[in-house]
Scaffold this active site. Structure first.
Site, mmCIF file in Angstrom:
data_model
loop_
_atom_site.group_PDB
_atom_site.id
_atom_site.type_symbol
_atom_site.label_atom_id
_atom_site.label_comp_id
_atom_site.label_asym_id
_atom_site.label_seq_id
_atom_site.Cartn_x
_atom_site.Cartn_y
_atom_site.Cartn_z
ATOM 1 N N ASP A 65 0.799 -1.229 0.000
ATOM 2 C CA ASP A 65 0.000 0.000 0.000
ATOM 3 C C ASP A 65 0.834 1.283 0.000
ATOM 4 O OD1 ASP A 65 1.091 -0.089 2.514
ATOM 5 O OD2 ASP A 65 -0.743 -0.764 3.498
ATOM 6 N N GLU A 80 -0.847 -8.999 -1.389
ATOM 7 C CA GLU A 80 -1.338 -8.470 -0.100
ATOM 8 C C GLU A 80 -2.530 -7.543 -0.347
ATOM 9 O OE1 GLU A 80 0.657 -5.599 2.815
ATOM 10 O OE2 GLU A 80 1.385 -7.517 3.541
ATOM 11 N N GLU A 117 -1.910 5.109 3.276
ATOM 12 C CA GLU A 117 -1.905 3.720 2.805
ATOM 13 C C GLU A 117 -3.299 3.167 2.515
ATOM 14 O OE1 GLU A 117 -0.094 4.829 5.399
ATOM 15 O OE2 GLU A 117 1.986 4.475 4.778
ATOM 16 N N HIS A 142 7.196 4.021 12.679
ATOM 17 C CA HIS A 142 7.439 4.894 11.530
ATOM 18 C C HIS A 142 6.185 5.505 10.933
ATOM 19 C CE1 HIS A 142 5.772 2.302 8.388
ATOM 20 N NE2 HIS A 142 6.213 1.303 9.113
ATOM 21 N N ARG A 197 3.044 7.639 9.762
ATOM 22 C CA ARG A 197 2.779 9.082 9.745
ATOM 23 C C ARG A 197 1.825 9.503 10.866
ATOM 24 N NH1 ARG A 197 4.673 8.663 4.898
ATOM 25 N NH2 ARG A 197 5.383 10.463 3.729
ATOM 26 N N HIS A 205 13.911 4.229 12.463
ATOM 27 C CA HIS A 205 13.590 4.469 11.055
ATOM 28 C C HIS A 205 14.264 5.784 10.618
ATOM 29 C CE1 HIS A 205 11.125 5.061 7.439
ATOM 30 N NE2 HIS A 205 10.716 3.814 7.570
#
Ligand code: UD1
Ligand code: UDP
Length: 374
Positions: A97, A119, A133, A205, A207, A238
């Site tokens: 995604d 997926e 995503e 990580h 957002r 990250h």
């Protein structure tokens, strides 16, 4: 002549989950892979390419420091389009995604090339969460010819959205293929934790967790250290500046916190195996931890991977400091609660997903041209 299947990926998790697909297509008598690495991630992608010995046919080298979604998307579309026009693959496979996925799918549509979505069907049903995503996977689904769903519930999401059941294939998640291969790897790593100590592995990580939520996660780490003198944390940070600046500022001074660069996949598997509990907002880690028998506390308010929560081997704890601290403390103090979460059962696959995907493509591409979509 073998049919060329473009396998497109750009970030660390896509590369990990596509590496088994590349190998399975390499073993096919009818298909051959054309590996297109967008390099939406640079260093973290290179780590995966090295571990799985994948050599891209095209490396688009598109990452920029602190890239914006729009800037990245526009670079991806223009550059992927050049490669696709030059190579004219019979199909394009995308995974997951990310922005690379959406851009690759759009380019496939413009060039009338069918898309296989690895997926497929994960949903929170909240278009802004995870951002961006959920939007990427919903739009990708609309343009996909073969939906490779990892679980029954992701397949059901797609059927509910109106996709024809003949185009939805239950394959399992290729992450388990990658994990099993990583564990068998000749240079498999072992990581030890000092006698009498317990180690908690942390990654973050997303957002949605930038800013305050990430600060609260770091506060939870500090409170747990304060309460538990035999506890230590390993935190591979990250490289996104929105993550690394906060984590390094808040946690770098504590003696029982090890902050490190992202670990290569084999070292990360070893770290998961050595850990007692895993705290993470990662999608892939939510899938891997149950397979390794490690309780995973998910640092998010919702998840598109409900199977592990339903099986009792993952728990959604969000980013509230006290909720995280209490959930971890319970697992540290209560062996019965811990054992229930450390079953070592994976709802995500059996390690044969890439072979299934390749078999489906072989069968489907035998019949000539296939339009995309429903
Ligand atoms: C991306 C995906 C996310 C996925 C995550 C996996 C999008 C919108 N987001 O998020 O779905 O879960 O990857 O990690 O596609 N950076 C480096 N080196 C690297 C990788 C990243 O320096 O090897 C830094 C760069 O400054 C880069 C920034 O991280 O601009 C953000 O990278 P980006 O791919 O845009 O987003 P992620 O947060 O990594
Ligand atoms: N991973 C890794 N090194 C690390 C942290 C994670 O190899 O230091 C692996 C992890 O095992 C999983 C994948 O990276 O397979 C998850 O990637 P990430 O959390 O970046 O993205 P997501 O899965 O959330 O999209």
């Amino acid at each position: 002549m073998k049919k060329k299947i473009a396998v497109l990926f750009g970030t660390r998790p896509e590369a990990i989950k596509m590496a088994p697909v590349v190998s399975a297509i390499q073993r096919s008598s009818h298909l051959e892979p054309l590996v297109i690495a967008t390099a939406q991630h640079r260093e973290m992608l290179d780590q995966v390419l090295r571990v799985f010995d994948v050599k891209p046919d095209f490396d688009l080298d598109l990452m920029r420091p602190n890239q914006t979604l729009a800037g990245l998307t526009s670079r991806l579309i223009a550059t992927i389009d050049d490669v696709v026009r030059e190579t004219a693959p019979a199909a394009i496979l995308v995974q997951g995604d990310t922005t690379s996925v959406l851009a690759g799918t759009l380019v496939a549509f413009y060039n009338n090339i069918p898309v296989g979505h690895v997926e497929a069907g994960l949903r929170t049903h909240d278009i802004r969460n995870p951002f961006p995503e959920e939007m990427n996977r919903v739009l990708t689904g609309r343009l996909t010819r073969w939906h490779f769903a990892p679980t029954q519930s992701s397949a059901e999401n797609l059927i509910r959205e109106g996709y024809s059941p003949e185009k939805v294939y239950l394959t399992g998640n290729t992450v388990i293929d990658a994990l099993l291969e990583g564990r068998r790897h000749p240079s498999k790593q072992v990581r030890s934790v000092a006698e009498g100590r317990r180690m908690i592995l942390v990654t973050t990580h997303r957002r949605e967790n930038f800013g305050k939520p990430l600060q609260r996660i770091c506060d939870a780490v500090l409170q747990l250290l304060e309460r538990n003198p035999a506890l230590e944390f390993l935190f591979p940070v990250h490289p996104n500046p929105n993550v690394s600046s906060v984590v390094r500022e808040l946690l770098s001074k504590h003696a029982r916190v090890t902050l490190c660069e992202p670990l290569d996949y084999l070292s990360f598997i070893a770290a998961m195996e050595a850990s007692y509990i895993i705290l993470s907002d990662s999608g892939g880690v939510q899938e891997e931890a149950p397979a390794l028998g490690k309780p995973v506390l998910v640092l998010r308010n919702e998840t598109e991977r409900p199977e592990a929560v339903a099986a009792g081997v993952a728990q959604l704890v969000g980013t509230d400091t006290s909720v995280i601290v209490n959930a971890v403390q319970q697992l540290l103090d209560d062996p019965v609660a811990y054992t229930k979460m450390a079953l070592g059962a994976s709802p995500y696959g059996d390690g044969q997903s890439a072979r299934r995907i390749t078999d489906i493509l072989e069968a489907e591409l035998g019949s000539g041209f296939l339009p995309c979509n429903r």
